[in-house]
Scaffold this motif. Structure first.
Motif, PDB file in Angstrom:
ATOM      1  N   SER A 194       0.821  -1.212   0.000  1.00  0.00           N
ATOM      2  CA  SER A 194       0.000   0.000   0.000  1.00  0.00           C
ATOM      3  C   SER A 194       0.857   1.264   0.000  1.00  0.00           C
ATOM      4  CB  SER A 194      -0.955   0.002   1.198  1.00  0.00           C
ATOM      5  OG  SER A 194      -0.249   0.058   2.417  1.00  0.00           O
ATOM      6  N   GLY A 195       2.166   1.088  -0.247  1.00  0.00           N
ATOM      7  CA  GLY A 195       3.040   2.246  -0.423  1.00  0.00           C
ATOM      8  C   GLY A 195       3.726   2.746   0.823  1.00  0.00           C
ATOM      9  N   VAL A 196       3.551   2.070   1.965  1.00  0.00           N
ATOM     10  CA  VAL A 196       4.147   2.498   3.234  1.00  0.00           C
ATOM     11  C   VAL A 196       5.491   1.801   3.423  1.00  0.00           C
ATOM     12  CG1 VAL A 196       3.914   2.470   5.750  1.00  0.00           C
ATOM     13  CG2 VAL A 196       1.922   2.947   4.310  1.00  0.00           C
ATOM     14  N   THR A 197       6.542   2.575   3.687  1.00  0.00           N
ATOM     15  CA  THR A 197       7.860   1.970   3.931  1.00  0.00           C
ATOM     16  C   THR A 197       8.470   2.362   5.271  1.00  0.00           C
ATOM     17  OG1 THR A 197       9.076   3.741   2.809  1.00  0.00           O
ATOM     18  CG2 THR A 197       8.331   1.889   1.439  1.00  0.00           C
ATOM     19  N   THR A 198       7.741   3.148   6.070  1.00  0.00           N
ATOM     20  CA  THR A 198       8.206   3.520   7.411  1.00  0.00           C
ATOM     21  C   THR A 198       7.066   3.333   8.395  1.00  0.00           C
ATOM     22  OG1 THR A 198       9.786   5.140   6.548  1.00  0.00           O
ATOM     23  CG2 THR A 198       9.152   5.357   8.842  1.00  0.00           C
ATOM     24  N   ALA A 234      16.428   7.607  -1.016  1.00  0.00           N
ATOM     25  CA  ALA A 234      15.728   6.897  -2.098  1.00  0.00           C
ATOM     26  C   ALA A 234      14.675   5.956  -1.517  1.00  0.00           C
ATOM     27  CB  ALA A 234      16.725   6.141  -2.957  1.00  0.00           C
ATOM     28  N   ASP A 235      13.663   6.558  -0.851  1.00  0.00           N
ATOM     29  CA  ASP A 235      12.486   5.843  -0.362  1.00  0.00           C
ATOM     30  C   ASP A 235      11.328   6.232  -1.279  1.00  0.00           C
ATOM     31  OD1 ASP A 235      14.295   5.358   1.704  1.00  0.00           O
ATOM     32  OD2 ASP A 235      12.729   5.413   3.247  1.00  0.00           O
ATOM     33  N   LEU A 236      11.041   5.371  -2.247  1.00  0.00           N
ATOM     34  CA  LEU A 236      10.106   5.699  -3.323  1.00  0.00           C
ATOM     35  C   LEU A 236       9.132   4.566  -3.562  1.00  0.00           C
ATOM     36  CD1 LEU A 236      12.822   6.748  -5.941  1.00  0.00           C
ATOM     37  CD2 LEU A 236      11.564   8.308  -4.460  1.00  0.00           C
ATOM     38  N   VAL A 237       7.974   4.917  -4.130  1.00  0.00           N
ATOM     39  CA  VAL A 237       7.049   3.894  -4.614  1.00  0.00           C
ATOM     40  C   VAL A 237       6.701   4.186  -6.073  1.00  0.00           C
ATOM     41  CG1 VAL A 237       6.014   3.177  -2.450  1.00  0.00           C
ATOM     42  CG2 VAL A 237       5.112   5.193  -3.606  1.00  0.00           C
ATOM     43  N   VAL A 238       6.474   3.096  -6.811  1.00  0.00           N
ATOM     44  CA  VAL A 238       6.013   3.174  -8.193  1.00  0.00           C
ATOM     45  C   VAL A 238       4.570   2.694  -8.205  1.00  0.00           C
ATOM     46  CG1 VAL A 238       6.381   2.408 -10.564  1.00  0.00           C
ATOM     47  CG2 VAL A 238       8.343   2.698  -9.020  1.00  0.00           C
ATOM     48  N   ILE A 239       3.684   3.534  -8.715  1.00  0.00           N
ATOM     49  CA  ILE A 239       2.246   3.259  -8.662  1.00  0.00           C
ATOM     50  C   ILE A 239       1.687   3.198 -10.080  1.00  0.00           C
ATOM     51  CG2 ILE A 239       0.011   4.137  -7.872  1.00  0.00           C
ATOM     52  CD1 ILE A 239       1.505   5.510  -5.570  1.00  0.00           C
ATOM     53  N   ILE A 241      -5.342   1.735  -4.597  1.00  0.00           N
ATOM     54  CA  ILE A 241      -3.926   1.962  -4.852  1.00  0.00           C
ATOM     55  C   ILE A 241      -3.248   0.697  -5.374  1.00  0.00           C
ATOM     56  CG2 ILE A 241      -3.227   1.479  -2.459  1.00  0.00           C
ATOM     57  CD1 ILE A 241      -1.131   3.785  -2.872  1.00  0.00           C
ATOM     58  N   LYS A 242      -2.464   0.858  -6.436  1.00  0.00           N
ATOM     59  CA  LYS A 242      -1.771  -0.269  -7.071  1.00  0.00           C
ATOM     60  C   LYS A 242      -0.265   0.022  -7.080  1.00  0.00           C
ATOM     61  CE  LYS A 242      -5.739  -1.133 -10.096  1.00  0.00           C
ATOM     62  NZ  LYS A 242      -6.237  -1.093 -11.504  1.00  0.00           N
ATOM     63  N   VAL A 243       0.386  -0.358  -6.002  1.00  0.00           N
ATOM     64  CA  VAL A 243       1.830  -0.181  -5.886  1.00  0.00           C
ATOM     65  C   VAL A 243       2.500  -1.393  -6.526  1.00  0.00           C
ATOM     66  CG1 VAL A 243       3.775   0.093  -4.306  1.00  0.00           C
ATOM     67  CG2 VAL A 243       1.564   1.164  -3.778  1.00  0.00           C
ATOM     68  N   THR A 244       3.291  -1.151  -7.548  1.00  0.00           N
ATOM     69  CA  THR A 244       3.978  -2.264  -8.217  1.00  0.00           C
ATOM     70  C   THR A 244       5.389  -2.467  -7.686  1.00  0.00           C
ATOM     71  OG1 THR A 244       4.845  -0.856 -10.004  1.00  0.00           O
ATOM     72  CG2 THR A 244       2.657  -1.846 -10.316  1.00  0.00           C
TER      73      THR A 244
END
Length: 432
Positions: free
Chosen positions: A113-117, A361-366, A391-394
Motif C-alpha cells: 500500500s506504499g508504506v515503507t516507514t 531513495a524511499d520511493l514507490v512506483v504506482i 492503490i496499485k503499488v507495483t
C-alpha cells in the motif's frame, strides 16, 4: 539505477509528466524531464507514477493475527470494556514467534500500500523481553524502516511494568538508519503516579515517548478524578513530553492542553478509521491544524492500507459540519505529505518525503492511469480521488534497495510467511 519513463510527484511543488529518477547507493542523485543516458541498471516503468513512499505514524503490529478472530464472551459496552474483552486478551496470549510473523505480514502489506516507514506501538505482557528487536528484525528484513515502542502499563502488574521499561530502554540504545526506539506508554488510565515517576527518571527527557492520549472519554475522566489534571498536563508535569514525541488520538483533549504539544516539539497521530470503528468519538483535527499542532496520520493497526485512513480523516469533517468545503487537498500537504515526513525525517535522520537530488531513495512506483490531466496543482486531488481509490503499488525502494518488484516482496518468501501466519493465528485463537 535509473527509473525511466515515469511521471514524478516530487512533493516540493513540481510534477514531471515524463522523466527519470537516478539512484546511487541510498539516495537520489538526479531527477529530470525527458530521457537521460545512464550507464548502470535501467528500469522502464512506462506510464507509471513515482512519488515518495508513505509513513504510518501510529500502528499496532501485534494486532495483525486478530483478523477474522471471533471471541466469546464479547459484548463491550464501553471503550475500556473493548480493551478488556479483545485487545488485552490478545496481547497476553502472544509469544515472540507470533510477534515475529506479525512483523513480516505487517511489513509486506504496508509495502503493497506504499508504506515503507512504520511507527509501531507494541504490547505482549507475557513476551516482553526482546519483543521490539523481534518485530524490528522482521520489518527490517522485509526492507522497511521501523520505529518501535513497548507500551508500559500497570494493568499486568509491576513485573510486566518493569520489564516494559527495560525493553524500551534497551531497544532505544541501538539506533540504525532503519530502526529507532521511542519509549512506549499505554495511556494515562493504566499508568500510576509511581510508574510515571519511574519512567521520567529513566528517560530524563532524552527519548521521545509514544502514547495514547484521551482516545476514549474514560482516559480524561480518570485523570481528572484521580490526579486533578488533564491527561497531557499530567504527562507534562511528569517531565515526559520529550521533543519528537507521538501523541496518538487526542480526541477528548482541549485547545489549552494541546498547547503543550507544539511547545515541546511533538506530533499528534490521527487514527480516524479506528476511532470510528471503536465508537470513541472523532478528533477535531482541523482545530489541531489551526492551533499549529503537527498532525500526522496513522491507522492504529486497523489493517495496513493507509489510504483508507486518509480518506476517513478528510471526509469526517464534511460529515460533522455538513460542509464539503471544510477539508480538502491542502490539508494533505499539512498531514500525510507534511507532518508524517517531518516526523520520519527527524526520527531516522534521513531526508524523507521528497523526490529530489539528495533525498533518501524511499520511493514507490504506482500504476495510475488517469483519464484526466495531472499536474502539480491538482496532484493531491488525484491522490485523494484516484490513487487512494484502489492503490496499485507495483514497486518500492527503501534507501535505494528494490524491496517490492511487480507487486511482490523481494527479500522474503511471502507464501511461507502467510502459511506460517495462518498456523500460528489458529493456535492463538484457541488459547484465547
Amino acid at each position: 539505477m535509473q527509473l525511466n519513463n515515469v511521471s514524478i510527484y516530487t512533493n516540493d511543488g513540481e510534477f514531471i509528466e515524463r522523466g527519470y529518477v537516478t539512484i546511487e547507493g541510498d539516495e537520489i542523485v538526479a531527477v529530470g524531464a525527458g530521457e537521460s543516458r545512464y550507464e548502470g541498471e535501467n528500469l522502464d516503468f512506462a506510464g507509471s507514477l513515482v512519488m515518495p513512499s508513505f509513513v504510518n505514524a501510529h500502528t499496532h503490529i501485534y494486532s495483525t493475527l486478530s483478523r477474522g478472530m471471533r471471541l466469546s464472551p464479547f459484548n463491550p459496552g464501553s471503550f475500556t470494556e473493548l480493551l478488556e474483552q479483545l485487545w488485552w486478551r490478545l496481547d497476553r496470549s502472544l509469544t515472540l514467534e507470533e510477534l515475529k510473523i506479525s512483523g513480516y505480514v505487517a511489513a509486506i502489506e504496508s509495502l503493497k500500500s506504499g508504506v515503507t516507514t512504520l511507527f509501531d506501538h507494541s504490547a505482549s505482557p507475557n513476551a516482553i523481553s526482546g519483543s521490539l528487536e523481534t518485530i524490528a528484525g522482521s520489518v527490517n528484513e522485509t526492507g522497511l524502516r521501523y520505529c518501535g515502542a513497548y507500551e508500559v502499563s500497570d494493568r499486568d502488574g509491576t513485573k510486566a511494568r518493569d520489564e516494559g521499561i527495560k525493553e524500551n530502554m534497551e531497544f532505544s540504545r541501538f539506533n540504525t538508519p532503519f530502526r529507532r526506539g521511542f519509549f512506549g506508554l499505554h495511556a494515562s488510565l493504566t499508568l500510576s503516579r509511581e510508574t510515571l515517576s519511574l519512567v521520567s527518571k529513566e528517560i530524563s527527557g532524552s527519548i521521545p515517548i509514544h502514547v495514547h492520549i484521551a482516545e476514549g472519554p474514560e482516559d480524561q475522566e480518570r485523570s481528572l478524578s484521580l490526579f486533578d489534571q488533564r491527561v497531557l498536563e499530567r504527562f507534562h508535569r511528569s517531565g515526559l513530553m520529550s521533543p519528537g514525541s507521538i501523541y496518538a488520538h487526542c480526541i477528548h483533549t482541549t485547545p489549552k492542553e494541546r498547547e503543550l504539544i507544539p511547545g515541546t516539539g511533538g506530533s499528534i497521530a490521527l487514527n480516524v478509521q479506528s476511532n470510528t470503528n471503536n465508537g470513541v468519538g472523532l478528533p477535531d483535527w482541523k482545530g489541531f491544524l489551526r492551533e499549529g499542532v503537527e498532525t500526522a496520520i496513522g491507522n492504529d493497526g486497523y489493517g495496513f492500507n493507509l489510504c483508507h485512513d486518509v480518506r476517513f480523516a478528510l471526509l469526517t469533517p464534511h460529515y460533522l459540519s455538513r460542509d464539503p468545503r471544510v477539508s480538502g487537498s491542502p490539508d494533505l500537504k499539512d498531514t500525510l505529505f507534511g507532518a508524517n515526513y517531518r516526523l520520519a525525517t527527524r526520527t531516522f535522520g534521513a531526508n524523507l518525503g521528497t523526490v529530489r537530488e539528495g533525498s533518501a531513495a524511499d520511493l514507490v512506483v504506482i500504476d495510475y492511469r488517469s483519464p484526466t490531466p495531472v499536474d502539480a496543482g491538482n496532484f493531491l486531488d488525484h491522490y485523494f480521488f484516484g490513487i487512494c481509490d484502489n492503490i496499485k503499488v507495483t514497486d518500492a525502494f527503501v534507501s535505494g534497495r528494490h524491496v517490492l518488484s511487480g507487486g511482490r516482496a523481494t527479500l522474503v518468501d511471502e507464501e511461507a510467511i502467510y502459511s506460517e501466519a495462518r498456523r500460528l493465528s489458529a493456535n492463538i485463537w484457541k488459547r484465547i
